[in-house]
Design a protein around this motif. Structure first.
Motif, PDB file in Angstrom:
ATOM      1  N   VAL A   1      54.857   2.093  82.264  1.00  0.00           N
ATOM      2  CA  VAL A   1      54.769   3.525  82.595  1.00  0.00           C
ATOM      3  C   VAL A   1      54.911   4.373  81.331  1.00  0.00           C
TER       4      VAL A   1
ATOM      5  N   ARG B   1      61.162   1.351  91.552  1.00  0.00           N
ATOM      6  CA  ARG B   1      60.064   1.687  92.464  1.00  0.00           C
ATOM      7  C   ARG B   1      59.929   3.199  92.607  1.00  0.00           C
ATOM      8  N   HIS B   2      61.042   3.819  92.960  1.00  0.00           N
ATOM      9  CA  HIS B   2      60.951   5.215  93.405  1.00  0.00           C
ATOM     10  C   HIS B   2      60.939   6.234  92.262  1.00  0.00           C
ATOM     11  N   ASP B   3      61.637   5.937  91.152  1.00  0.00           N
ATOM     12  CA  ASP B   3      61.630   6.885  90.025  1.00  0.00           C
ATOM     13  C   ASP B   3      60.464   6.596  89.082  1.00  0.00           C
ATOM     14  N   LEU B   4      60.139   5.305  88.930  1.00  0.00           N
ATOM     15  CA  LEU B   4      59.065   4.962  87.993  1.00  0.00           C
ATOM     16  C   LEU B   4      57.725   4.790  88.698  1.00  0.00           C
ATOM     17  N   GLY B   5      57.790   4.617  90.014  1.00  0.00           N
ATOM     18  CA  GLY B   5      56.547   4.555  90.800  1.00  0.00           C
ATOM     19  C   GLY B   5      55.813   3.230  90.700  1.00  0.00           C
ATOM     20  N   LEU B   6      56.520   2.140  90.376  1.00  0.00           N
ATOM     21  CA  LEU B   6      55.827   0.841  90.314  1.00  0.00           C
ATOM     22  C   LEU B   6      55.601   0.311  91.726  1.00  0.00           C
ATOM     23  N   ASN B   7      54.387  -0.159  92.008  1.00  0.00           N
ATOM     24  CA  ASN B   7      54.154  -0.771  93.314  1.00  0.00           C
ATOM     25  C   ASN B   7      54.567  -2.242  93.268  1.00  0.00           C
ATOM     26  N   SER B   8      54.428  -2.930  94.403  1.00  0.00           N
ATOM     27  CA  SER B   8      54.975  -4.286  94.457  1.00  0.00           C
ATOM     28  C   SER B   8      54.268  -5.244  93.484  1.00  0.00           C
TER      29      SER B   8
ATOM     30  N   GLU C   1      52.912  -4.372  90.586  1.00  0.00           N
ATOM     31  CA  GLU C   1      53.376  -4.028  89.234  1.00  0.00           C
ATOM     32  C   GLU C   1      54.798  -4.550  89.011  1.00  0.00           C
TER      33      GLU C   1
ATOM     34  N   GLY D   1      62.805  -7.773  95.356  1.00  0.00           N
ATOM     35  CA  GLY D   1      63.923  -6.958  95.832  1.00  0.00           C
ATOM     36  C   GLY D   1      64.507  -6.054  94.755  1.00  0.00           C
TER      37      GLY D   1
ATOM     38  N   GLU E   1      65.608  -3.173  92.566  1.00  0.00           N
ATOM     39  CA  GLU E   1      65.702  -1.754  92.909  1.00  0.00           C
ATOM     40  C   GLU E   1      65.910  -0.917  91.640  1.00  0.00           C
TER      41      GLU E   1
END
Lengths: 587, 74
Positions: free
Chosen positions: B13, B27-34, B36, B59, B61
């Motif tokens: 990123v 996942r949520h702050d950096l926006g990586l999908n599964s 990635e 898993g 986080e």
């Protein structure tokens, strides 16, 4: 890996034709028996550490018969047996052994937590479970928590403990019993309407339901795929989890039936490497894979300064395609190299695809199928074999599957109702849900669609609140809401929904939650403090949920959510508030 | 360890390395999908010479979780 010569292909085609002439497929047992004509041809290939193991059809059938015989000898005839594991040859053998002469199989999503896996084994009334080494803790947890389950069988050789049986040893036992004349599995009679599997559509508590799928349901799907798709496929890779009906039914069963070699992808981490190694002709994927391939191709092109060349190439290629000249294999060969030198066929399902991505990849030379289906229809209802020209539709009805648009509005849009030999008989131990899902012999899908003038089905949306993620995972908002209400006692109301949010410059589909708190409980706290508290607590509760069900963004309000006349929260209004908040804070 | 994690994450990123903390949600702050996330796990495996099981990788986080898993499997 296996490079098929023209002669090989001709031979396989001839045997496939022979199989096709055997008539309608009725059961999975019949599929297993019909496979005999492929003799010593390879049917599955897997990697174990650094070793590549090829399994012939003969080995596969022998292992299934032996394992089935051994399971019956353990007193498991007629019982329900669960599976939790990564994709493997043993997984497929266990599935066929259970369904083709022993009992009913319950394959469980391996991404769930130990507790949830155990909960679903219990819900499916499993009296034995198969597991891989990675799930030994899960299996032990389950044995300790469900006294009806007395047998656990591990797929891995090196795992041999008290109370835990070993897969290889059971297969050896079965072979010995068969040599001694045990015909209990060989003589097992399976009928079309016999229950084969209980498949859980999603997650956890009461909201998820065990879909009962019969032998006839699966057989119809395998037969239909064989009738519909391009036969020029001789190998596929198994990427998606086998507990998904989509992977199992559309890839594994069909591949075994037509002797298309199944390369088992041992880990997502090795996918790229495995593509190079195996060079598969086809694979079943979810839209997330399409998105990733598309993004990676363009990102690489940008980074190497070749984006303009690629755009120009697409323009030229598309113009030539219009006059019937296909230069894609030559023009985009560098892209094909990443897939082992040729463009594979993608069968994409599980969630809606992005039209522009599908069009672009087809223009580059990928062959993409999509369609419409659900677990309850094992799974195919419609199939679109022409994604290049019609990327936005779900295609035409699958052989022997039928759909209708119930009570269409002036635009022809209504709920999609389905029926046919592929449709489930109902939900396991849930008469109420079964009754609510059927009307006049039709299964009510909860999806909205219309039939276009071209006779194709177009999906327009969903009646249910179900969130379908790009990786094909389904999340029921009500389930996540109940989970948060249970764990955060101070929350008055919570609404979970699918949202689009830009993260690091990329639009992402995420799960968001709006929490309503009572103002009197938090007097004196600023909005920032409330957000800080909620984010921290949500993060803790998230850890108790499977990764794909976790809430990614939080909206907090001390004002009551709007409700309708039946005192239900109007979800749309809450979502509007969330987006207004995002706008207000500049996100 | 955090510094090396920052370097790896910045390959995925476009983000100021200093803004990545132990609490950063991958996942949520950096926006990586599964997918990635799986690629990130591959990078971590190569960098730290560890083998992370898929179940653990899926898993992941926070950055702190990643560091804990690396230490556990090292």
């Amino acid at each position: 890996m296996a490079q098929f010569t023209k002669k090989d292909k001709k031979e396989i085609d001839a045997i496939r034709h022979e199989v096709h002439m055997m008539g309608e497929l009725i059961t999975l047992r019949q599929l297993l028996d019909r496979m005999e004509v492929y003799g010593d041809r390879i049917c599955m290939v897997e990697k174990k550490k650094y070793e590549i193991i090829q399994h012939t059809v003969r080995d596969f059938r022998t292992d299934v018969y032996a394992l089935g015989t051994a399971l019956i000898s353990l007193g498991l005839k007629g019982k329900h047996i669960g599976i939790v594991s990564e994709n493997s040859y043993a997984w497929v053998v266990a599935y066929f052994a259970v369904t083709c002469g022993v009992g009913v199989v319950a394959p469980i999503d391996k991404e769930l937590t130990d507790e949830l896996i155990s909960f679903l084994f219990t819900k499916a009334d499993c009296e034995a479970v198969f597991f891989s080494k990675m799930y030994q803790k899960t299996a032990k947890y389950h044995l300790a928590h469900d006294e009806r389950c007395k047998t656990a069988i591990c797929f891995n050789k090196e795992f041999d403990e008290e109370n835990i049986l070993n897969f290889d040893k059971l297969v050896a036992l079965g072979k010995k019993l068969m040599d001694e004349g045990d015909r209990s599995f060989i003589d097992a009679k399976i009928e079309k309407d016999d229950l084969a599997a209980i498949v859980f559509t999603s997650g956890t508590t009461g909201i998820n339901k065990g879909v009962m799928l019969t032998h006839g349901n699966f057989a119809q799907n395998a037969d239909g795929v064989l009738e519909s798709i391009d036969p020029d496929q001789y190998s596929s890779i198994s990427l998606l989890p086998m507990n998904h009906v989509y992977e199992l039914s559309c890839n594994i069963f069909t591949a075994l039936y037509m002797n298309c070699i199944v390369y088992i992808n041992d880990s997502l981490k090795n996918f790229q490497q495995n593509l190079q190694l195996f060079k598969p002709d086809a694979m079943a994927i979810v839209p997330l894979v399409i998105d990733t391939i598309y993004t990676t191709i363009w990102k690489t092109a940008e980074e190497t300064g070749r984006a303009d060349v690629l755009k120009k190439g697409l323009k030229i290629s598309n113009a030539l395609m219009k006059v019937g000249i296909d230069v894609r294999p030559k023009l985009f060969s560098q892209i094909a190299e990443k897939f082992g030198g040729k463009f594979p066929t993608f069968s994409c399902g599980g969630a809606p695809t992005r039209v522009e991505y599908v069009t672009c990849l087809c223009d580059m030379g990928f062959n993409i199928y999509n369609g419409y289906g659900l677990t309850e229809s094992s799974p195919t209802v419609t199939l679109n074999l022409d994604c290049r020209n019609k990327p936005d539709c779900a295609g035409k009805p699958f052989p022997k599957a039928e759909y209708k648009i119930h009570e269409p509005d002036k635009d022809g849009v209504g709920e999609i109702w389905i029926r046919g030999e592929n449709v489930t008989k109902g939900y396991y131990n849930d008469e109420e849900a079964t009754k609510a899902s059927f009307e006049d012999g039709w299964f009510k899908t909860g999806d909205y669609g219309r039939t276009g003038e071209d006779g194709m089905l177009y999906i327009m949306g969903r009646k249910k609140n179900l969130i379908i993620l790009d990786n094909g995972k389904n999340v029921f908002p009500e389930e996540v809401e109940a989970f948060f209400m249970e764990h955060l006692e101070y929350v008055h109301e919570v609404v979970v929904f699918e949202a689009e949010k830009e993260i690091n410059g990329r639009p992402q589909k995420i799960i968001a939650a709006a929490f309503q708190l009572a103002p009197e409980d938090f007097e004196g706290k600023t909005e920032d403090e409330l957000y800080e508290m909620m984010n921290k607590d949500v993060s803790e509760v998230n850890k108790l949920l499977p990764a794909y069900k976790r809430v990614a963004d939080v909206y907090v309000s001390t004002e009551e959510f709007e409700i309708n006349s039946t005192r239900k929260v109007i979800r749309k209004k809450v979502e509007d508030r969330y987006y207004a908040h995002l706008k207000a804070v500049g996100q | 360890m955090l510094e090396r994690m920052r370097e790896i994450i910045c390959e995925f990123v476009d983000i100021d390395p200093e803004s990545i903390t132990l609490d950063t949600n991958i996942r949520h702050d950096l926006g990586l999908n599964s997918l990635e996330l799986v690629n990130l796990a591959v990078e971590i495996e190569e960098e730290f010479e560890v083998e992370i099981p898929d179940r653990e990788a899926m898993g992941l986080e926070t950055v702190a979780d990643a560091i804990r898993i690396i230490e556990e499997y090292m």
